[in-house]
Design an enzyme around this catalytic site. Sequence first.
Site, mmCIF file in Angstrom:
data_model
loop_
_atom_site.group_PDB
_atom_site.id
_atom_site.type_symbol
_atom_site.label_atom_id
_atom_site.label_comp_id
_atom_site.label_asym_id
_atom_site.label_seq_id
_atom_site.Cartn_x
_atom_site.Cartn_y
_atom_site.Cartn_z
ATOM 1 N N CYS A 153 -11.392 37.487 -32.671
ATOM 2 C CA CYS A 153 -12.713 37.567 -33.297
ATOM 3 C C CYS A 153 -12.626 37.719 -34.803
ATOM 4 C CB CYS A 153 -13.482 38.747 -32.696
ATOM 5 S SG CYS A 153 -15.070 39.043 -33.463
ATOM 6 N N CYS A 199 -14.995 34.576 -34.232
ATOM 7 C CA CYS A 199 -16.345 34.916 -34.670
ATOM 8 C C CYS A 199 -16.551 35.059 -36.175
ATOM 9 C CB CYS A 199 -16.814 36.226 -34.054
ATOM 10 S SG CYS A 199 -16.168 36.613 -32.426
ATOM 11 N N LYS A 258 -15.579 31.983 -38.383
ATOM 12 C CA LYS A 258 -16.460 30.923 -37.892
ATOM 13 C C LYS A 258 -17.839 31.061 -38.489
ATOM 14 C CE LYS A 258 -18.910 31.795 -34.400
ATOM 15 N NZ LYS A 258 -18.718 31.409 -33.000
ATOM 16 N N TYR A 289 -17.880 25.176 -27.234
ATOM 17 C CA TYR A 289 -18.662 25.655 -28.373
ATOM 18 C C TYR A 289 -17.762 25.710 -29.603
ATOM 19 C CZ TYR A 289 -16.678 30.381 -28.087
ATOM 20 O OH TYR A 289 -15.829 31.444 -28.090
ATOM 21 N N GLU A 315 -19.040 23.969 -32.868
ATOM 22 C CA GLU A 315 -19.274 24.827 -34.037
ATOM 23 C C GLU A 315 -18.410 24.360 -35.208
ATOM 24 O OE1 GLU A 315 -20.637 29.088 -31.980
ATOM 25 O OE2 GLU A 315 -18.566 28.818 -32.614
ATOM 26 N N HIS A 359 -46.057 37.015 -37.139
ATOM 27 C CA HIS A 359 -46.432 35.771 -37.790
ATOM 28 C C HIS A 359 -46.146 35.819 -39.273
ATOM 29 C CE1 HIS A 359 -48.668 32.055 -38.047
ATOM 30 N NE2 HIS A 359 -49.407 32.548 -39.010
ATOM 31 N N GLU A 373 -41.865 34.150 -32.708
ATOM 32 C CA GLU A 373 -43.150 34.340 -32.036
ATOM 33 C C GLU A 373 -43.443 33.215 -31.053
ATOM 34 O OE1 GLU A 373 -45.610 32.942 -35.958
ATOM 35 O OE2 GLU A 373 -46.832 33.751 -34.348
#
Lengths: 468, 511
Positions: free
Chosen positions: B76, B81, B84, B217, B221, B486, B491
């Site tokens: 990681c 992670c 990346k 992924y 990625e 908003h 939302e």
Amino acid sequence: MFSSLGVECNILELDQVDDGANVQEVLSEITNQRTVPNIFVNKVHMGGCDRTFQAHQSGLLQKLLQEDSAYEYDLIVIGGGSGGLACAQEAAILGKKVMVLDFVVPTPQGTSWGLGGTCVNVGCVPKKLMHQAALLGQELKDARKFGWEYSHQVKHNWETMIEAIQNHIGSLNWGYRLSLREKAVTYVNSYGEFVEHHKIKATNRKGQETYYTARKFVLATGQRPRYLGIPGDKEYCITSDDLFSLPYCPGKTLVVGASYVALECGGFLAGIGLDVTIMVRSILLRGFDQEMAEKVGSYMEQHGVKFLRKFVPVMVQQLEKGSPGKLKVVAKSTEGPETIEEIYNTVLLAIGRASCTRKIGLEKIGVKVNEKSGKIPVNDVEQTNVPYVYAVGDILEGKLELTPIAIQAGKLLARRLFAGSLEKCDYVNVPTTVFTPLEYGCCGLSEEKAIEVHRKENLEVRLSITQP
Amino acid sequence: MRHLVGSVPQTCPGPSSHLSPLSSAGRQNYDLLVIGGGSGGLACAKEAAQLGKKVAVVDYVEPSPRGTRWGLGGTCVNVGCIPKKLMHQAALLGGMVRDAPHYGWALQPVPHDWTTMAEAVQNHVKSLNWGHRVQLQDRKVTYFNIKASFVDAHMVCGVSKGRKETLLSAEHIVIATGGRPRYPTHIEGALEYGITSDDLFWLKESPGKTLVVGASYVALECAGFLTGLGLDTTVMIRSIPLRGFDQQMSSLVTEYMASQGTRFLRGCTPSRVQRLPDGQLQVTWEDPSSGKEDTGTFNTVLWAIGRIPETRSLNLEKAGVHTSPTSQKILVDAQETTSVPHIYAIGDVAEGRPELTPTAIMAGKLLAQRLCGQSSDVMDYENVPTTVFTPLEYGCVGLSEEEAVARHGEEHVEVYHAYYKPLEFTVAERDASQCYIKMVCLRKPPQLVLGLHFLGPNAGEVTQGFALGIKCGASYAQVMRTVGIHPTCAEEVAKLRISKRSGLDPTVTGC
């Protein structure tokens, strides 16, 4: 009384029917009234004895006793903003004949805008876009550290930004007009005010007056920025109503206020490179968690926004006309005799908003308005004290001033009025976000409110300081 | 004296062969020994130490075939992670540089310098390595930078880079050795000329024109940010993108990437990689649509075809720890216990676990708490949210639509969906065609939410919030009563009203 009027009554004696208690329960839910008599006239809930006699006195009862077809519309909504449009469109979808009146009284500076209300035109939408412009400024600086190669200082052009934002708003105004047309909602660009029960006068820009009647009304007129009431305020100062379509760069700006409007505007103006000072009378973001509010302020200060705490302006003088011009502001300390003077290109007032309820003829039909705040008290089904008049959005007393809540309330109201729904709008645990340079999102109670409600010894506060 | 080949430490001998006289006296005993200093291992070690145990962590990075190596912290921090996300951010910033003029910023298109970015990213990673070492010290966890393998069920032998051996024994042993990228060694030239994610994040020079082979992924990625940084990027996918993820969402992800300039070669498999005289790489592949072979020239070939667990050199059989015959991962029960009662496995090396840092960390902490008698809580692997940080990010929690239908039957599933346009895209004139959300629910009221899928900017931030709701068993009825913030993209999740079943147009219009 009814027999004296020659009106046929259906009387249901609850103690004489088997499920009387159940009926009473449902009645309480629909009408918020547990007492008897509980009176309905032509499907409209009147209330108890007192209210019915009052209605008779005011002439309302007679009106209600008339045939339904006396009214041109099932529903008239006054105010074409977030709440008003949501309610109107929902009612139209349910098959009702609906009218929306929307009219923007120009600002002292002459600014006006199209259909959609505050959010679309002079609130949420342009605010977020200007906030985004400011964030991009910061991101451009970050980009260099991530390898993007440019060496010069990047300048921001106000006019380019305003044009792009206004174009987008224009498309939204258009979108709303189209949507209303598709749903067969009558839209009238006129100023609406009550003249008598069930009847309003609509005055357009040219002064022409037309009259309309409806069985039910929804007030959704929203609010407008307040002025200070000091010399020079209306003549020389602008508000958020003007800022988002200002055709020239505001330059060195003084923002007066500590509301989220003040901080958000001050924040993005600084973010696009302007010299910004925020003048605060006492605390930041009243009503919000104060620890968080101070952090919001600190971040802004670290990033170049100047704060003048515990000062109020007492006079604004124009030194030079222009776009922008030069204004001299005199301000007084709230704690002593000290006064300061400073020159700015623009003074933006963001000291709060006043409800548009004073000049729409509510006194003519007896709708109660809070004298001090201008807000309208409603029950939990958004009904005012006048049974056929409802209200949604920013003008409601004791409720939240947020677009999504106004929309939710408007939709649910329409469903209760016209589709027999019982669902009420829930105003609890509504999330919101202040779009300051470092954004602050919250949901639920502030620490202060939690302490007030639950007492400190019953609370645990967990915190974390992180770096994105 | 044993003979060590090169500088690669061999695995330790059994007790019967020659050992230096010091080793039996120098054997160290711990309450807990953690093999692997990555997300899971460090979390477990620190938690146990905090609860008063005598803990040691051994971590060792076998250099990649390219020679890349790194410090403490695991995948990681070093090659996953963190770098990346930083490179993804660099690519996103490129997009913002392009948006900025629309918002009034006077800027021409600017080029990107890989070396500046790489240095900044690598410096940050190194600071994290340092941070981890300090943390272990602070928590009084003994750290050994040695390559460990089992001598027997309670004893481990570790060899340092300088070939020094250490014997460690412990009452409890946690294996958290993670995984490494797989090389397609059956493809000629793959090992010699290709790199993997292990190397990509440590390249000092730009990879240039790149072929990414894979559909994971990791592949998407990496290809995503390489494209965003202005590099000519091609992705070669054998069959489907993001296997295991919702396929409708996966195809929207790749559609967006294609619209941004990433080239896709679908259905192709490479057969050969050769180096040309000018240093470029020539890749040959089979294209099933034409039935012929095709070739292409690239500066870099990045293999991203999956990861294999780091179990081969552990000598697990000496401890009696069983692995899956298919995946080579370590078999564990709900308590993370292996086939040996006092040996555990967490993180990517364990069979059947999500390959995610936060689950490894949580599992590691809970395991430590159980081992110290502090709790009997077991890790809950249900409804773990995750996000794929492709150029248009994809966040999800719960079941994919396919899984929901397989489990409950199509008639019992209702899918609410919407195409929306982020406000920020409007002024920037960005294409929002793939910005899409769907919520998979049970049809029966109150309509329990089975899965949420969000494709759009800041997907990780959005999905994290809703993951709490799903963990609490949120129903669609509750979602409908949740008021939105908003103006945001998030939302739109609370505003989902159109079901797939209705056939109505799910495009969001206006406020």
